[in-house]
Design an enzyme around this catalytic site. Structure first.
Site, short mmCIF file in Angstrom:
data_model
loop_
_atom_site.label_atom_id
_atom_site.label_comp_id
_atom_site.label_asym_id
_atom_site.label_seq_id
_atom_site.Cartn_x
_atom_site.Cartn_y
_atom_site.Cartn_z
N GLY A 1 0.81 -1.22 0.00
CA GLY A 1 0.00 0.00 0.00
C GLY A 1 0.85 1.27 0.00
NE ARG B 1 10.37 -7.41 11.97
CZ ARG B 1 9.55 -6.53 12.50
NH1 ARG B 1 9.31 -6.54 13.80
NH2 ARG B 1 8.95 -5.63 11.77
CG ASP C 1 11.44 37.76 32.90
OD1 ASP C 1 10.49 37.58 33.67
OD2 ASP C 1 12.51 37.09 32.93
CE1 TYR C 2 13.85 42.78 39.45
CE2 TYR C 2 13.64 40.63 40.49
CZ TYR C 2 14.15 41.93 40.49
OH TYR C 2 14.96 42.35 41.51
CG ASP C 3 13.14 36.55 39.41
OD1 ASP C 3 13.91 36.66 40.37
OD2 ASP C 3 11.91 36.85 39.46
#
Ligand code: ADQ
Length: 723
Positions: free
Chosen positions: A28, A309, A494-496
């Site tokens: 397929g 297999r 932004d802070y930290d």
């Protein structure tokens, strides 16, 4: 533009008899890819050769098929380690929920990576910038990233034909191995699975391993958007449906019906693989015979198993188990006139297969796990007469679509027995109704739609591989110029980790005098609007910045202060007390971690804890909270050494949109360092502003600063302009 299809095997076989030739395989996938030739793209196929270079050179001049073939020749021993070893003794059992069958060997994993590297090397020479590369299946996972490294701009799609299991299975693998596997797929632009549960397992795995969170099944990684979606594979419906009237199939059907006249026929066909559930199928059938003596000599089970297999020990063992069981059942219930099971260990051709599909009364398909299962769809499509019943394991991908089949748990022999009885009693009318619905479904979603949908989706993905650029002197100058000329400028900080270095505990990161001075200078300039946007609670921001003329945004966008504090989102948090209890437990169990409570959110910090153990605990916590908060309005943030739970509407990006009309500013600068800053980068990118990420990491920001001092020095430069 070329479409380069890559799978373990090429879609051909070499006929090596007296008239050597190349035979195109009839699967397929081959016809699905072949059908893409309508899109006017040249079709290339790369795969491992199962023939020698000399054989290839002698035959290939005579080949004139639809695909341009690129065999890759690999040393036999290396191939064994890659294919029988890591691919089929680790990934195959693991992805099919057989962890006890996994046999991990380091040298086999290295061979697996080695073969993928060789493939990348081969493909390197045929790729051009506007090509689409489509990689198939679990053998080829590292190839995705090897190709991405070589070609940052090409479009790469990956499709997994087997299930993607729960993270609980993936975590069994050694750490570096699972990191490589999860990370490799992030080189793709589109990752396809058969079903949405595999999609979900994948995004959870990525989050657990890399910390990258998805948004609507899209991941942001290295400045690229990775799309993850379900593409259930199917079959060529018309081919199977039309086969019903083929003279060869008619002849085959007549033969079979004559051979088993007066008996109901149960049928199954699969590769002999432990995932296919053949043992339990037989036990279920035996249970049926035991409990239904009235059916003796009136039923036969035709079981076809294709060798597969067989040089892997587990497969050999399985064959022995199955064959012993068949002999036992035939011996116990059969007699010299009748064998309850007719067994063939070997392939059948297409006409024989169609003959079997169309002459049986019941198809009994019982994998313990199966990515999709095409046999079920082939059986349904074959029944032009709209007769027959499909008994289908609910552990297959196909069960999600074929809901008019009789679904069952493949490990439950009692249920198999009940469902066989049900199928044998089903009226013709009911069979027809069920068949009709399932046929419409397969006809609508055939294999050609599958390949077409995948490729169309690939084409529609706009490929933006921009990675953030460190500011060189020219870039920095150009931004400062833009700022100088601007009449109104919005500076979002932004802070930290951005204007203050990260500290072991949150309260240690209070601003110092230099920072206050810098902010005062920036806000003093009337052309500037400065906004400090943080995950911190409003009380802390209020205490620290009471005397600063900056707009403050607290708790990732829940609260904002211009002249006074306002709530930007409804902070209805009914889950808070329970989440706090859970986080407290984690703090008790994991030394040096603690819970921070904010008015509408909660954080579990593990920055000061032992790195490996606390990271593992953070994965556990996220896992637990994801389930606990499933139908609530909460969002879990997997931050830098912190897990945070907050209301779903709260985000820095949303807050900025609510607070500012970006049109009013002719320069916008946004700087942040954390994952929570990413959605504000997206918003600011859209309005053409400068976005800058501090330090390493994947980001949407267009530029990068190395550390906090670099940010501060840049802000100092700004503060000195137009004073
Ligand atoms: P498979 O594990 O091979 O495929 P399946 O989807 O059932 O399983 O496909 C088997 C194919 O082989 C069918 O087309 C069938 O007709 C054919 N076949 C089986 N037995 C045969 C026999 N004895 N003789 C001849 N032909 C035989 C993997 C995944 C599946 C997924 C497919 C496609 O394991 O879950 O559905 O890929 O993605």
């Amino acid at each position: 533009m070329k479409i380069i299809n890559i799978s373990n095997r090429l879609p051909i076989s070499l006929q090596k008899d007296n008239k050597p030739a190349i035979k195109i395989s009839s699967g397929g996938l081959v016809s699905a890819v072949q059908s893409l030739s309508g899109s006017k793209s040249a079709l290339h196929w790369v795969g491992v050769a199962d023939f020698t270079i000399d054989e290839w050179l002698s035959i290939c001049p005579s080949y004139s098929g639809d695909f341009i073939l690129h065999p890759v020749f690999i040393d036999e021993n290396l191939y064994k380690l890659y294919y029988n070893g890591f691919s089929n003794s680790v990934l195959w059992p693991l992805f099919h929920y057989f962890p006890s069958f996994v046999e991990y060997k380091k040298n086999e994993f290295e061979a697996y990576l080695g073969v993928n590297r060789l493939l990348a090397h081969k493909i390197k020479d045929i790729i051009e910038p506007d090509d689409i590369v489509w990689i198939h299946d679990y053998h080829m996972i590292p190839l995705v990233t090897y190709l991405r490294d070589l070609f940052p701009e090409i479009k790469i799609g990956f499709f997994l034909h087997v299930p993607f299991p729960s993270y609980e299975l993936i975590r069994i693998l050694p750490k570096n191995c699972r990191d490589i596997l999860a990370g490799s797929l992030l080189g793709a632009d589109l990752i396809g699975f058969h079903t949405y549960d595999y999609v979900q397992h994948f995004v959870t795995t990525v989050q657990m391993i890399t910390g990258i969170q998805h948004k609507n099944f899209k991941l942001n990684y290295n400045g690229r958007k990775i799309h993850i979606d379900a593409f259930p594979i199917s079959i060529d419906f018309e081919k199977f449906n039309n086969a019903y009237n083929k003279p060869e199939v008619f002849a085959e059907r007549t033969k079979i019906k004559k051979l088993y006249a007066g008996k109901k026929i149960l049928f199954s066909v699969d590769r002999l693989d432990y995932t296919k559930g053949i043992k339990y199928r037989l036990q279920g059938y035996a249970h049926f015979l035991e409990n239904n003596p009235g059916w003796m000599e009136k039923i036969v089970f035709i079981l076809i198993a294709v060798p597969s297999r067989d040089n892997i020990a587990k497969y050999e063992e399985r064959k022995e188990i199955i064959e012993k069981l068949i002999a036992h059942i035939n011996g116990k219930y059969g007699n010299y006139r009748w064998a309850p099971i007719v067994y063939q260990y070997g392939s059948v051709n297409f006409d024989q297969l169609s003959g079997l599909y169309t002459s049986c009364d019941v198809a009994l398909i019982s994998p313990i796990r199966d990515g999709m299962n095409l046999v079920a769809k082939e059986f349904i499509a074959s029944r032009q007469d709209k007769r027959g019943v499909l008994l289908l394991s609910d552990m297959t991908g196909a069960a999600k679509e074929l809901t008019e089949s009789l679904l069952f748990n493949p490990l439950d022999e009692e249920e198999i027995c009940i469902k066989i009885t049900h199928a044998l009693k089903m009226t013709d009318q009911e069979q027809e109704i069920r068949m009709d619905r399932m046929q419409k479904q397969i006809k609508r979603n055939n294999v050609f739609n599958w390949s077409n949908n995948f490729i169309e989706k690939m084409k529609s993905i706009s490929h933006n591989s921009s990675t953030p650029i460190d500011f060189d002197e020219t870039g920095r100058r150009s931004m400062l110029n833009k700022y100088t000329q601007a009449e109104k400028c919005l500076i979002i900080l932004d802070y930290d980790g951005t204007i203050k270095p990260l500290q072991p505990s949150p309260e240690m990161a209070a601003p110092d005098d230099q920072l206050y001075e810098l902010l005062a200078e920036l806000t003093h300039n009337t052309k500037n609007t400065v906004c400090i946007i943080s995950g911190r609670d409003k009380k802390t921001l209020e205490t620290w910045f009471n005397n600063t003329k900056a707009t403050l945004v607290a708790e990732h966008g829940i609260f904002a202060k211009t002249d006074r504090w306002n709530k930007l989102v409804i902070d209805n948090v009914p889950w808070k007390a329970e989440v706090q209890k859970i986080m407290n437990k984690f703090s008790e169990n994991c030394a040096n971690t603690f819970v921070e409570e904010k008015s509408a959110s909660l954080c579990w910090h593990y920055r000061m804890a032992a790195p490996e153990a606390s990271l593992a605990q953070s994965r556990e916590l996220i896992n637990l909270l994801s389930d606990f908060l499933i139908s609530s309005n909460a969002n879990i943030l997997d931050g830098h050494k912190v897990v945070e739970v907050k209301p779903v509407q709260a985000s820095k990006g949303n807050a900025l949109k609510m607070l500012f009309d970006f049109q009013q500013y002719d320069c916008c600068i946004c700087i942040g360092d954390d994952k929570t800053d990413e959605d504000m980068f997206e918003v600011i990118n859209e309005c053409g502003g400068y976005t800058i990420k501090v330090s390493e990491g994947h980001t949407f920001a267009k530029h990068r600063f190395n550390d906090v001092p670099e940010v501060l020095s840049f802000l100092h430069e700004l503060s000195e302009i137009n004073q």
